[in-house]
Design an enzyme around this catalytic site. Structure first.
Site, PDB file in Angstrom:
ATOM      1  N   PHE A   1     -12.291  -1.322   4.441  1.00 34.26           N
ATOM      2  CA  PHE A   1     -11.237  -0.463   4.634  1.00 34.26           C
ATOM      3  C   PHE A   1     -11.013  -1.083   6.776  1.00 34.26           C
ATOM      4  O   PHE A   1     -12.184  -1.174   7.113  1.00 34.26           O
ATOM      5  CB  PHE A   1     -11.349   0.620   4.479  1.00 34.26           C
ATOM      6  CG  PHE A   1     -11.006   1.345   3.475  1.00 34.26           C
ATOM      7  CD1 PHE A   1     -10.571   0.620   2.387  1.00 34.26           C
ATOM      8  CD2 PHE A   1     -10.781   2.844   3.397  1.00 34.26           C
ATOM      9  CE1 PHE A   1     -10.183   0.967   0.938  1.00 34.26           C
ATOM     10  CE2 PHE A   1     -10.307   3.223   2.310  1.00 34.26           C
ATOM     11  CZ  PHE A   1      -9.432   2.432   2.019  1.00 34.26           C
TER      12      PHE A   1
ATOM     13  N   THR B   1     -13.327  -0.016  -3.985  1.00 31.13           N
ATOM     14  CA  THR B   1     -12.204   0.761  -2.859  1.00 31.13           C
ATOM     15  C   THR B   1     -13.576   1.721  -1.145  1.00 31.13           C
ATOM     16  O   THR B   1     -14.908   1.872  -2.223  1.00 31.13           O
ATOM     17  CB  THR B   1     -11.087   1.531  -2.859  1.00 31.13           C
ATOM     18  OG1 THR B   1     -10.621   1.897  -1.527  1.00 31.13           O
ATOM     19  CG2 THR B   1     -12.133   2.737  -3.829  1.00 31.13           C
TER      20      THR B   1
ATOM     21  N   LYS C   1      -9.220   1.087  -9.600  1.00 34.89           N
ATOM     22  CA  LYS C   1     -10.026   1.321  -8.548  1.00 34.89           C
ATOM     23  C   LYS C   1     -11.500   2.483  -8.709  1.00 34.89           C
ATOM     24  O   LYS C   1     -11.233   3.647  -9.085  1.00 34.89           O
ATOM     25  CB  LYS C   1      -8.996   1.975  -7.558  1.00 34.89           C
ATOM     26  CG  LYS C   1      -8.094   0.618  -6.661  1.00 34.89           C
ATOM     27  CD  LYS C   1      -7.013   1.535  -6.190  1.00 34.89           C
ATOM     28  CE  LYS C   1      -8.050   1.292  -4.604  1.00 34.89           C
ATOM     29  NZ  LYS C   1      -6.464   1.989  -3.920  1.00 34.89           N
TER      30      LYS C   1
ATOM     31  N   GLU D   1      -6.599   4.387  -9.913  1.00 32.89           N
ATOM     32  CA  GLU D   1      -7.707   4.652  -8.828  1.00 32.89           C
ATOM     33  C   GLU D   1      -8.548   5.620 -10.258  1.00 32.89           C
ATOM     34  O   GLU D   1      -7.695   6.846 -10.610  1.00 32.89           O
ATOM     35  CB  GLU D   1      -7.333   5.597  -7.634  1.00 32.89           C
ATOM     36  CG  GLU D   1      -8.583   6.177  -7.324  1.00 32.89           C
ATOM     37  CD  GLU D   1      -8.559   5.644  -5.357  1.00 32.89           C
ATOM     38  OE1 GLU D   1      -9.683   5.702  -5.002  1.00 32.89           O
ATOM     39  OE2 GLU D   1      -7.864   5.144  -5.141  1.00 32.89           O
TER      40      GLU D   1
ATOM     41  N   ASP E   1       0.849  -1.232  -0.307  1.00 36.35           N
ATOM     42  CA  ASP E   1       0.061  -0.325   0.099  1.00 36.35           C
ATOM     43  C   ASP E   1       0.320   1.248  -0.045  1.00 36.35           C
ATOM     44  O   ASP E   1       0.617   2.296   1.192  1.00 36.35           O
ATOM     45  CB  ASP E   1      -0.970  -0.129   1.531  1.00 36.35           C
ATOM     46  CG  ASP E   1      -2.140   1.340   1.105  1.00 36.35           C
ATOM     47  OD1 ASP E   1      -2.009   1.804  -0.346  1.00 36.35           O
ATOM     48  OD2 ASP E   1      -2.542   1.338   2.667  1.00 36.35           O
TER      49      ASP E   1
END
Length: 332
Positions: free
Chosen positions: A189, A167, A142, A106, A27
């Site tokens: 998350f 996400t 994403k 993303e 990440d």
């Protein structure tokens, strides 16, 4: 990594043990960290790219993206958009030189409630990667886990063969909608769920009682019990305890700081999530339409708060990145 010579180590590190149970994803947008910890996959977002863009070692990528943007012509805003897209692609290409697996890229968070615009941006990014010789199988697009984002992913997967990573996911209902849409991957998350509960209860939580850990465990068990192909990638960790309590999750995306802590530890790691145990859970199958999805999300204050906050923060970092690039474009 640990300063202790590898040859003298008598036990496997927790990180190496974890890799036996889960696919480890970095990440970070930092190439050096990827080389050090050898993850299978990597993920980026506007915050990570913004941080990396300010580092001297990545200046050449920024310069290359700006050159592309200016040569594309059009207004400053159009040049800015092209530069941002190219910057995402260039970072992705560099990452794919380091890792054996996939990189998540993303779509602009400001498109989170626009299905068609999200699809158009995703297809454009995939085509740009193709021009750099990268096949779409190595890219995960994403998208935020809004209803519109999930429906965009459904069409991208089914009609275009574009794999998606959903996400900003905080709710079992978001997860179910993603599974029904047959998306490739979700990123629930963990840490942000914990943050919300600490803020609202003023309590501390041990890893086993961590609300984020409990949420991801529930999602994992639901998916495995009902045979969904969508994979679960735990994300946004605050400590290594959250990670070890999810050992066995399909994938885990981990920051360099926590990767370091896992690499330095030689504790024994046990598998926490298991397909067979999931199959024995007493969960019942849930079906959702759009109205039911929106209602259940509205009823969950934590999920509603955190997805809204997450979209705002990603959008804010995108605007900061735009501001940085706009200043450089003005000098061209």
């Amino acid at each position: 990594m640990s300063s202790e010579p590898q040859a003298k180590r008598t036990k496997m590190s927790v990180l190496d043990q974890l890799k036996q149970y889960s696919t480890v994803v970095a990440d970070t947008g930092d190439f050096k960290a990827m080389k050090a910890y050898k993850p299978t996959d990597a993920t980026t977002n506007p915050s990570l790219i913004l941080s990396a863009a300010g580092m001297e070692q990545y200046q050449h990528l920024l310069d290359k993206a700006i050159k592309f943007g200016t040569e594309s012509g059009g207004s400053i805003e159009e040049q800015l958009s092209e530069t941002l897209d190219m910057l995402s692609v260039l970072f992705g290409c560099e990452i794919l030189k380091i890792i054996p697996g996939r990189v998540s890229v993303e779509v602009d968070a400001r498109l989170s409630f626009d299905k068609e615009a999200s699809m158009s941006k995703a297809i454009k990014l995939i085509n740009m990667f193709a021009e750099h010789g990268i096949k779409k199988e190595r890219i995960l697009i994403k998208l935020a886990s809004t209803w519109e984002g999930i429906q965009a992913a459904k069409e991208l997967e089914k009609k275009h063969g574009i794999h998606c990573n959903l996400t900003l996911l905080f709710s079992i209902y978001q997860a179910i909608a993603c599974a029904e849409a047959k998306v490739t991957l979700i990123s629930p998350f963990v840490g942000r769920i914990l943050d919300w509960h600490i803020e609202h209860t003023k309590k501390t939580f041990e890893p086993k009682e961590d609300p984020g850990v409990i949420s991801v465990t529930r999602i994992y068990n639901y998916y495995k019990k009902f045979g969904y192909k969508t994979q679960v990638m735990g994300a946004s960790f605050r400590n290594t305890g959250e990670i070890t309590e999810l050992a066995g999750c399909d994938l885990l995306t981990i920051s360099p700081k926590l990767l370091q802590e896992l690499a330095d530890s030689e504790d024994t790691l046990k598998k926490a999530l298991d397909i067979n145990s999931a199959a024995e859970s007493d969960m019942e199958k849930i079906t959702l339409n759009e109205a039911q999805f929106r209602w259940h999300l509205n009823e969950d204050q934590m999920a509603t708060d955190k997805i809204s906050e997450g979209i705002r923060k990603f959008a804010a970092d995108t605007r900061k990145l735009e501001s940085l690039i706009k200043g450089m474009l003005a000098k061209k």
